[in-house]
Design an enzyme around this catalytic site. Sequence first.
Site, PDB file in Angstrom:
ATOM      1  CB  THR A 257      -1.256   7.580  12.072  1.00 29.83           C
ATOM      2  OG1 THR A 257      -0.573   7.983  10.904  1.00 29.83           O
ATOM      3  CG2 THR A 257      -2.706   7.311  11.757  1.00 29.83           C
ATOM      4  CB  VAL A 258      -1.165   5.226  16.557  1.00 31.77           C
ATOM      5  CG1 VAL A 258      -1.836   4.622  17.778  1.00 31.77           C
ATOM      6  CG2 VAL A 258      -1.361   4.318  15.341  1.00 31.77           C
TER       7      VAL A 258
ATOM      8  CB  VAL B 249      -3.565  -8.327  16.570  1.00 30.76           C
ATOM      9  CG1 VAL B 249      -4.292  -9.195  15.550  1.00 30.76           C
ATOM     10  CG2 VAL B 249      -2.178  -8.876  16.842  1.00 30.76           C
TER      11      VAL B 249
ATOM     12  N   GLY C 230      -6.145  -3.487  14.943  1.00 30.38           N
ATOM     13  CA  GLY C 230      -6.440  -2.063  15.218  1.00 30.38           C
ATOM     14  C   GLY C 230      -7.410  -1.913  16.377  1.00 30.38           C
TER      15      GLY C 230
ATOM     16  CB  ILE D 285     -10.920  -5.816  16.168  1.00 25.24           C
ATOM     17  CG1 ILE D 285     -11.353  -5.228  14.840  1.00 25.24           C
ATOM     18  CG2 ILE D 285     -11.763  -7.020  16.540  1.00 25.24           C
ATOM     19  CD1 ILE D 285     -11.168  -6.180  13.665  1.00 25.24           C
TER      20      ILE D 285
ATOM     21  N   GLY E 115      -4.287   7.153   0.411  1.00 32.47           N
ATOM     22  CA  GLY E 115      -3.682   7.071   1.742  1.00 32.47           C
ATOM     23  C   GLY E 115      -4.025   5.783   2.485  1.00 32.47           C
TER      24      GLY E 115
ATOM     25  CD  GLU F  45       2.442   1.844   6.217  1.00 38.33           C
ATOM     26  OE1 GLU F  45       3.675   1.965   6.190  1.00 38.33           O
ATOM     27  OE2 GLU F  45       1.821   1.292   7.123  1.00 38.33           O
TER      28      GLU F  45
ATOM     29  CE  LYS G 184      -1.822  -6.003  11.775  1.00 37.83           C
ATOM     30  NZ  LYS G 184      -2.563  -5.391  10.668  1.00 37.83           N
TER      31      LYS G 184
ATOM     32  N   GLY H  10      -6.118   2.561  11.362  1.00 35.77           N
ATOM     33  CA  GLY H  10      -6.636   3.930  11.344  1.00 35.77           C
ATOM     34  C   GLY H  10      -6.414   4.605  12.677  1.00 35.77           C
TER      35      GLY H  10
END
Length: 436
Positions: free
Chosen positions: A13-14, A131, A133, A135, A186, A189, A204, A301
């Site tokens: 994903t990332v 931590v 995503g 932000i 989705g 997980e 986190k 995301g």
Amino acid sequence: MKTIKIGLLGCGTVGTGVIQVLEKNRHSITTKAGAILEITKILVRDINKKRDISEKINLTSNPNDILDDPEIEIVIEVMGGIDPAKEYILKALRQGKSVVTANKDLLATHGKELFEAASESRVDLRFEASVGGGIPIIGPLKDSLAGNEIQKVMGIINGTTNYILTKMKNENSEFSQVLAQAQKLGYAEADPTSDIEGLDAARKIAILASIAFNSRVTFSDVFSEGIAKITSKDIMYANELGYTIKLLGMAQQENGVIQVRVHPAFIPNNHPLANVNDVYNAIYVQGDAVGDAMFFGQGAGQLPTASAVIGDLIEIAKDLTKGVCDKTYCTCFEHKKVKPISEIKTKYYLRLTVTDRPGVLANIASVFANQEVSIASVVQKRKCDQVAEIVLITHEVKEANLQDALSIIKSLSSVIKVNNVIRVEGLLDGSGSDGE
Ligand code: NAP
Ligand code: HSE
């Protein structure tokens, strides 16, 4: 213009998001970095899997193709997990490569070792994506707020659980129903344990606390409790009493002692965090100079997380082009104690099912009084003949006293069940005002 070669560990994903954003914003990224950033090799488990990336990029299943390549100056680790990611990052750092990682599991447990390796090799280790995503929070804490003594960092730092709690509230549904829905869409997980048990948030908050308080806090220091025990009834009572239930990560320091915990909490509806919904995250920081500051955005995301990874990548590239190194040194230069949960004081919501006869409430109240638990409010609802539900909110009390009182209450013949116990958190100023 210099070309900086990059090795990508992981293309899920990332990793795919990183490739996409680098491609889409190539011109401005190159200009800001002062160099052409080129991903030359990607490590994956299965090189035959169909992927949505250019066929020109070399895929490999041998990590040494990247780690031993002298031309690669930066490694991005977006594989996840502890092993073998730890070994690969250590090797990259020791080979003189700077590293960008999104891996909170690794940093929250082995951060010290990784930072020492980066420092010894005089290279950078950056981890903004670990931590919140997309932000920005690691950079602001390490740099922009560096002049402050930070008193508190707290927030909603897990998107999956925030989505579940938001849906439970808005649709009056039960936890298991919404979890199944979230998995289907989705958002959660296939194995959502780490999210719903609060472990992802615990990792986190350990990372944030370490930076905020200049003292190493690891995953094992964090008390954590998940959201599986929250029912629609608790959410309904919370609402009646003027609260919203959120999974909070909280870190605070007082007189050089740190408290750090993750658990579901009642927060007053007028608290800014009460209105952070769905998969969004928000992190509130209180510093002695800045006062209150809040950071809000998408905590997970593909593209939001890639945004944070690329921000780190550009910072390292800028340093490489200017010959600057080892800029992101470890700031854990103090050794503060972490308070055990039994010593922490907070307010509690309790929901009990009891037999509905005279004296039952008085009995319960006297157990609480003996353990120095003071009750702030009580609501009693008759469920059916001879059975009632009691909802209590306590004043602030030490966790150990509350637990002692609860073990006696559970043994009373008039108490059929202690249905739930949820902590109640106050307002931002820490005055203890609780919105009742
Ligand atoms: P993912 O979709 O599962 O992708 C993992 C990638 O790593 C895959 O390409 C996989 O290869 C590769 N990989 C895993 N183990 C490997 C091994 N032993 N050897 C070689 N390749 C291996 O994971 P992700 O969601 O992108 O997450 C990556 C990291 O970012 C994790 O640390 C996660 O906590 C963090 N993160 C994720 C998000 C998010 O929204 N997803 C947000 C913030 C942080 P194959 O493709 O061949 O299977
Ligand atoms: N599983 C995490 C969340 C995203 O739901 O917030 C990765 O950090």
